[in-house]
Design an enzyme around this catalytic site. Structure first.
Site, PDB file in Angstrom:
ATOM      1  N   PRO A  10       0.783  -1.230  -0.070  1.00  0.00           N
ATOM      2  CA  PRO A  10      -0.111   0.003  -0.095  1.00  0.00           C
ATOM      3  C   PRO A  10       1.107   1.277   0.025  1.00  0.00           C
ATOM      4  CG  PRO A  10      -0.012  -1.086   2.230  1.00  0.00           C
ATOM      5  CD  PRO A  10       0.986  -1.758   1.300  1.00  0.00           C
ATOM      6  N   ASP A  53       5.770   2.332   2.479  1.00  0.00           N
ATOM      7  CA  ASP A  53       4.996   1.305   2.728  1.00  0.00           C
ATOM      8  C   ASP A  53       3.936   1.683   3.810  1.00  0.00           C
ATOM      9  OD1 ASP A  53       3.770  -1.203   3.279  1.00  0.00           O
ATOM     10  OD2 ASP A  53       5.613  -2.308   2.781  1.00  0.00           O
ATOM     11  N   HIS A  54       2.732   1.711   3.671  1.00  0.00           N
ATOM     12  CA  HIS A  54       1.924   2.295   4.828  1.00  0.00           C
ATOM     13  C   HIS A  54       1.706   1.001   5.904  1.00  0.00           C
ATOM     14  CE1 HIS A  54      -0.201   5.209   6.730  1.00  0.00           C
ATOM     15  NE2 HIS A  54      -0.957   5.744   5.818  1.00  0.00           N
ATOM     16  N   ARG A  55       2.202  -0.061   5.439  1.00  0.00           N
ATOM     17  CA  ARG A  55       1.699  -1.111   6.373  1.00  0.00           C
ATOM     18  C   ARG A  55       2.852  -0.811   7.704  1.00  0.00           C
ATOM     19  NH1 ARG A  55       2.726  -6.333   2.964  1.00  0.00           N
ATOM     20  NH2 ARG A  55       4.570  -4.954   2.322  1.00  0.00           N
TER      21      ARG A  55
END
Ligand code: CAO
Length: 241
Positions: free
Chosen positions: A39, A213-215
């Site tokens: 994401p 990486d939004h995780r």
């Protein structure tokens, strides 16, 4: 996903077929996986590099045998930011349940070659000076263009930089180079009028585009990382801290 459209283009006009290069096939598969599985968010920032440029020009005049581009300063600033924000110098493990924090600072540099994109890795950037980095960057990009990079020269990166600054553009959204968790895109520096509190003054502004990486990384952390990077580049004395 829907299957890829199958079209007989020759029905519409003359065509020519050109197979993808080996590099394009490999990097294409990686880019597609990273784009689908990560994401992505991209944070945009600007760094005032007016003073950095004056110093770079001076350094270039003193070392005519080397090509010292803004990229070596960006590599040092990236290392300073990775040290200040260890979450960026990390990778998710295969299970996606654990973060591996790295204590080394290897930086991948996207290099455009006639056969496609490759990302050689410059190791231990924290331990190298600007002149060494300029030398190594020239060597590694020459090797990349001559297809002489070995697999060990393209692995182990912590964070990548994709610089399109020599070409143009005001911003873009680079794709994270997994298993890294962030990548810095750099566009072309431009003179802009900047308000200094009492008047507009001409300053050389460098556009930065940080995809992450939004995780693993939250928006606020990314905004802090990008602002930190811009501060480092705005006052390179900070790189000594
Ligand atoms: N703003 C303004 N000028 C810049 C700049 C910036 N951000 N970055 C570099 N420049 C200037 C350099 O100073 C140099 O100027 P002179 O010719 O006057 O000396 C000129 O632009 C060309 O620089 P360069 O591209 O040769 O060198 P570099 O160190 O900036 O980059 C390399 C080296 C290997 C990264 C680059 O050649 C390259 O391949 N870039 C493409 C990367 C890419 O394709 N990324 C996309 C990945 S996603 O598909």
């Amino acid at each position: 996903l829907l299957p890829w459209p199958k079209v007989d283009f020759a029905k519409f006009g003359p065509i020519e077929e050109k197979p993808l290069s080996r590099i394009q096939k490999i990097s294409g598969a990686n880019l597609a996986r990273n784009w689908v599985m990560i994401p992505h968010v991209t944070q945009h920032e600007e760094a005032d590099i007016t003073e950095l440029e004056a110093f770079r020009k001076q350094l270039g005049a003193e070392h005519k045998e080397l090509k010292i581009t803004p990229l070596v300063f960006q590599m040092k600033a990236a290392v300073a930011a990775l040290k200040a924000f260890p979450q960026f110098n990390a990778s998710l493990d295969e299970s996606g349940e654990k973060l591996i924090l790295k204590k080394y600072f290897h930086i991948g540099i996207a290099v455009d070659t006639p056969d496609g994109l490759v990302v050689p890795v410059i190791r231990d950037v924290d331990k190298k000076g600007l002149l060494d980095l300029a030398r190594e960057l020239a060597e590694i990009s020459k090797k990349a263009r001559e297809k002489k990079l070995g697999p060990n020269e393209m692995s182990g990166g912590c964070f990548s930089i994709s610089s399109l600054g020599g070409i143009g553009g005001t911003a873009f959204t680079p794709i994270v180079n997994a298993p890294e968790v962030a990548i810095l895109g750099v566009s072309k520096a431009q003179m802009k009028p900047v308000w200094n509190g009492s008047e507009f003054v001409p300053r050389l502004m460098l556009p930065l585009s940080l995809s992450y990486d939004h995780r693993v990384i939250d928006g606020a952390l990314a905004a802090r990382f990008a602002a930190f990077l811009a501060r480092q580049l705005g006052d390179i004395r900070r790189l000594l801290l």
